[in-house]
Design a protein around this motif. Structure first.
Motif, PDB file in Angstrom:
ATOM      1  N   PHE A   1     -16.315  -6.453 -21.294  1.00  0.00           N
ATOM      2  CA  PHE A   1     -15.410  -5.275 -21.395  1.00  0.00           C
ATOM      3  C   PHE A   1     -16.240  -4.314 -22.274  1.00  0.00           C
ATOM      4  N   HIS A   2     -17.167  -4.622 -23.078  1.00  0.00           N
ATOM      5  CA  HIS A   2     -17.894  -3.435 -23.759  1.00  0.00           C
ATOM      6  C   HIS A   2     -16.972  -2.817 -24.595  1.00  0.00           C
ATOM      7  N   ASP A   3     -16.026  -3.264 -25.362  1.00  0.00           N
ATOM      8  CA  ASP A   3     -15.113  -2.342 -26.349  1.00  0.00           C
ATOM      9  C   ASP A   3     -16.243  -1.777 -27.239  1.00  0.00           C
ATOM     10  N   VAL A   4     -15.485  -0.346 -27.645  1.00  0.00           N
ATOM     11  CA  VAL A   4     -16.288   0.306 -28.584  1.00  0.00           C
ATOM     12  C   VAL A   4     -16.274  -0.271 -30.282  1.00  0.00           C
ATOM     13  N   LEU A   5     -15.508  -1.174 -30.382  1.00  0.00           N
ATOM     14  CA  LEU A   5     -15.514  -1.936 -31.592  1.00  0.00           C
ATOM     15  C   LEU A   5     -15.490  -3.464 -31.534  1.00  0.00           C
TER      16      LEU A   5
ATOM     17  N   MET B   1     -16.011   6.695 -35.852  1.00  0.00           N
ATOM     18  CA  MET B   1     -15.734   5.156 -35.688  1.00  0.00           C
ATOM     19  C   MET B   1     -15.791   4.738 -36.992  1.00  0.00           C
TER      20      MET B   1
ATOM     21  N   TYR C   1      -6.271  -1.988 -32.293  1.00  0.00           N
ATOM     22  CA  TYR C   1      -6.723  -1.037 -30.983  1.00  0.00           C
ATOM     23  C   TYR C   1      -5.393  -0.165 -30.649  1.00  0.00           C
TER      24      TYR C   1
ATOM     25  N   SER D   1      -6.930   5.886 -24.997  1.00  0.00           N
ATOM     26  CA  SER D   1      -7.576   5.862 -23.565  1.00  0.00           C
ATOM     27  C   SER D   1      -9.066   5.646 -23.756  1.00  0.00           C
ATOM     28  N   LYS D   2     -10.159   5.144 -22.923  1.00  0.00           N
ATOM     29  CA  LYS D   2     -11.287   5.099 -23.132  1.00  0.00           C
ATOM     30  C   LYS D   2     -12.071   6.466 -23.314  1.00  0.00           C
ATOM     31  N   GLU D   3     -11.676   7.514 -22.776  1.00  0.00           N
ATOM     32  CA  GLU D   3     -12.221   8.704 -22.941  1.00  0.00           C
ATOM     33  C   GLU D   3     -11.983   9.175 -24.435  1.00  0.00           C
TER      34      GLU D   3
ATOM     35  N   LEU E   1     -11.592   7.255 -27.022  1.00  0.00           N
ATOM     36  CA  LEU E   1     -12.686   6.156 -27.897  1.00  0.00           C
ATOM     37  C   LEU E   1     -14.002   6.897 -27.506  1.00  0.00           C
ATOM     38  N   ARG E   2     -14.299   7.257 -26.364  1.00  0.00           N
ATOM     39  CA  ARG E   2     -15.857   7.542 -26.312  1.00  0.00           C
ATOM     40  C   ARG E   2     -16.023   8.870 -26.813  1.00  0.00           C
TER      41      ARG E   2
ATOM     42  N   ILE F   1      -2.157   1.712 -22.599  1.00  0.00           N
ATOM     43  CA  ILE F   1      -2.445   3.007 -21.788  1.00  0.00           C
ATOM     44  C   ILE F   1      -1.809   2.900 -20.354  1.00  0.00           C
ATOM     45  N   HIS F   2      -1.084   2.004 -19.983  1.00  0.00           N
ATOM     46  CA  HIS F   2      -0.572   2.311 -18.714  1.00  0.00           C
ATOM     47  C   HIS F   2       1.178   2.378 -18.882  1.00  0.00           C
TER      48      HIS F   2
END
Lengths: 396, 285
Positions: free
Chosen positions: B270-274, B28, B123, B16-18, B20-21, B207-208
């Protein structure tokens, strides 16, 4: 009268039977729910600012046109740039269709790409207030195409001239990526006498735009088109709609624009993606002699920010929608980065007061050099992610 | 090894986004190195155009590829295992991949009729530990046996492959040559062998909860959805972060390449973390 013993056996048997049935049903249910795709329930994470828009809340139906209530968003995305363009480059899409095609074809246009238009009008030969579709009082058929086009443009000029800046014509088998159309138009203004599409060269001095690939007129171009018919400068010269359109545009002094991207790749396409990307057109095919600009086969045929494709049936409408707005590669840094347009703010009703509006655009929209806008971090003020970390990241 | 594994459920979900953040910069960094994928591509000359398509499209995004063929072909270079039997050849390929993995810790097994989006695989696996036994893809069930469908692509972590290679030695649990009467498809054979080592098949999901491994083509899936969910065709269909599709023609795979790696609507980010970068010397992505 049953003995207590047989009654006990009865109850035990009943319980055992119920238990077996329960386990059996659980097994079936469990397997089914695992192997079937679950329906999309929407991302419940509250930090995402955007929600998927329900079908019913998208349009306001009025006067046989559909007015967009909310630019569709995807969960988890930052579409601030697309939203800015949506507000500043207002597009009315009119779709050429017919009564027998409303459910077969036009419906799928309505469910997919046309949701990104500011105003949407379906043009038919018969009125249909439910769909809605406008009846142009013509017959149907290829020989009626230019009549329908003339009437359709007159209709949108009269009824919706003030509600948009640009006027797109598309067929019910054209797929248009309206966000990318706004990118093409962003560096122009609606007072320019100009129109864009897939430019063909024969029969005309400055070329004309392919009908099937869709074309878009500025407000000034539309005004001159209508004026041209009034003054009889333009007439129904031929039923070949796109050519006739091109002849009129030339007569009234509207420029045929260059819609290619900054790498000179075409954006409007007269065929399906598979043909442009993989087919080897025979040299005798008319396409070779028609294209105004040099044809590229293979991947260079088509811009990353392509605007349209033609001969798209209902399945391919959803396929293109899936490829454009849904399927993506996580974290992928695209090779081609289009330069951010300098959005021209028209003096009209902007909800913010002038100074605030100016400041927002100044900080968010910067003109960058050709194709080196790799970092998307600096221009998003509401970026809610930390800068990408990891050894594979390169910040510029 | 007991059957008590850390993940005794049957699905593997993307982070999830959480999640990853919450990762630090150093974490990372470590994960982005650990997530490299070794593709095991099982080809045959009779599928030459698909073989060519796989080489020209998705497989360029693998960190390392082993192309294992059933027989030698003049058209392309491949590791010729000289083995006509599908199951035996798969075993040999997996052993070879394990021996040549180097630092790589994730293995993706596919046939050239499958199209894979390796970034989405990364991912999915990003926060998973490859020293745990993972065996995932499109989960299927045949009687009591749960297995991963071959044509949706099979993912194995280093630990899972290590146990598998070990159990290959056991002629009772995991025989190489199976009599015609008992013969099962390779993907079921694989599941049975892994089961003996305490490794169980799991369904890969976004995630869904939507499956990301597909054993059908996107065309079939959309057509089905048009029939079953006419008012919500794409919502009822396929994940945005799908990893595989199967059964498309080479030309359709080129179109998917364009659709995944190039075509997009301007102004949506989308500003993906990677960040992942395009491979060298390629023009269709």
């Amino acid at each position: 009268m049953k003995t207590p013993r047989s009654r006990v056996f009865f109850y035990v048997g009943f319980v055992v039977g119920t238990l077996v049935l329960h386990l059996f049903l659980r097994q079936i249910w469990y397997e089914t729910s695992r192997t079937l795709p679950q329906t999309y329930s929407g991302d419940k994470h509250t930090d995402d600012q955007h929600q998927t828009v329900e079908e019913g809340n998208i349009w306001k139906k009025e006067r046989s046109a559909l007015f967009n209530l909310q630019h569709p968003h995807h969960t988890g995305e930052d579409s601030s740039m697309a939203d800015d363009l949506y507000k500043n480059v207002r597009i009315l899409c009119w779709v050429m269709t017919a009564p027998q095609n409303l459910e077969k074809k036009a419906q799928h246009v309505k469910s997919t790409w046309s949701r990104h238009c500011n105003v949407l009008v379906f043009m038919s030969s018969l009125d249909n207030p439910d769909f809605p579709a406008v009846g142009l009082n013509t017959a149907e058929g290829r020989d009626q195409l230019y009549w329908k086009t003339i009437r359709a443009f007159h209709y949108v000029y009269e009824h919706h001239g003030h509600e948009a800046d640009w006027f797109l014509k598309a067929d019910d088998d054209t797929y248009v990526i309206v966000d990318n159309l706004r990118l093409v138009l962003a560096n122009h203004t609606p007072d320019e006498p100009i129109y864009f599409g897939r430019r063909f060269k024969p029969y005309t001095k400055q070329g004309y735009m392919s009908g099937g690939a869709g074309y878009v007129l500025s407000k000034e171009a539309l005004r001159r088109f209508v004026a041209g018919f009034k003054s009889k400068l333009c007439t129904h010269t031929t039923s070949v709609e796109d050519l006739a359109m091109g002849q009129c545009m030339e007569k009234v002094g509207v420029q045929a624009g260059d819609s290619r991207d900054t790498s000179h790749r075409e954006t409007f396409h007269p065929f399906v993606p598979e043909q442009h990307l993989t087919a080897k057109f025979p040299k005798s095919f008319w396409y070779w002699s028609y294209c105004y600009y040099p044809i590229a086969e293979g991947p260079n045929c088509c811009s990353d920010v392509s605007v349209s494709f033609h001969y798209i049936d209902s399945l391919h409408m959803y396929l293109l929608e899936y490829y454009t707005y849904h399927l993506r590669a996580f974290g992928y840094t695209y090779r081609y980065q289009p330069p951010v347009p300098k959005v021209n703010i028209i003096e009209k009703s902007v909800p913010l007061d002038d100074t605030e509006g100016q400041k927002d655009f100044a900080s968010q929209v910067k003109v960058k050099g050709n194709g080196d806008d790799v970092s998307s971090v600096d221009k998003k003020e509401n970026a809610d992610q930390p800068p990408a970390a990891g050894s594979s990241v390169d910040k510029q | 090894m007991t059957e008590e594994d850390h993940h005794h459920h049957h699905h593997v979900k993307a982070p999830s986004k959480e999640e990853l953040r919450s990762l630090s910069d150093t974490e990372m960094q470590k994960l982005s190195k650990q997530i490299e994928v070794y593709c095991v591509i099982m080809v045959q000359p009779k599928l030459l155009t698909h073989w060519a398509a796989a080489l020209d499209t998705w497989s360029k995004h693998c960190d390392k590829s082993g192309v294992y063929t059933s027989e030698n072909s003049k058209a392309f270079d491949a590791i010729d295992l000289n083995e006509k039997d599908n199951w035996t050849r798969l075993r040999k390929a997996l052993k070879h991949a394990f021996d040549n993995a180097g630092d790589l810790r994730w293995f993706f097994v596919a046939q050239p009729t499958t199209f894979a989006i390796i970034e989405n695989l990364k991912y999915l696996l990003l926060t998973k530990d490859p020293s745990e036994p993972f065996y995932l893809g499109k989960l299927m069930k045949s009687g009591e046996l749960e297995y991963v469908a071959y044509d949706g692509g099979i993912v194995l972590s280093y630990e899972a492959l290590k146990r598998l290679v070990h159990v290959f030695e056991d002629k009772d649990k995991c025989p190489e040559h199976v009599g015609a009467l008992w013969r099962l498809n390779e993907d079921k054979q694989l599941a049975m062998c892994l089961k003996y080592t305490g490794v169980f098949a799991e369904n890969g999901e976004d995630i869904h909860g939507k499956g990301v491994f597909n054993s059908q083509s996107i065309y079939t899936l959309i057509k089905d959805s048009m029939n079953n969910n006419p008012t919500n065709v794409l919502e009822g269909c396929c994940s945005d972060m799908a990893v595989t599709f199967n059964g498309m023609s080479p030309n359709q795979m080129q179109v998917m390449m364009f659709g995944v790696y190039r075509l997009r609507p301007f102004g949506h980010d989308f500003h993906d973390v990677l960040a992942f970068y395009p491979p060298e010397g390629s023009d269709n992505d």
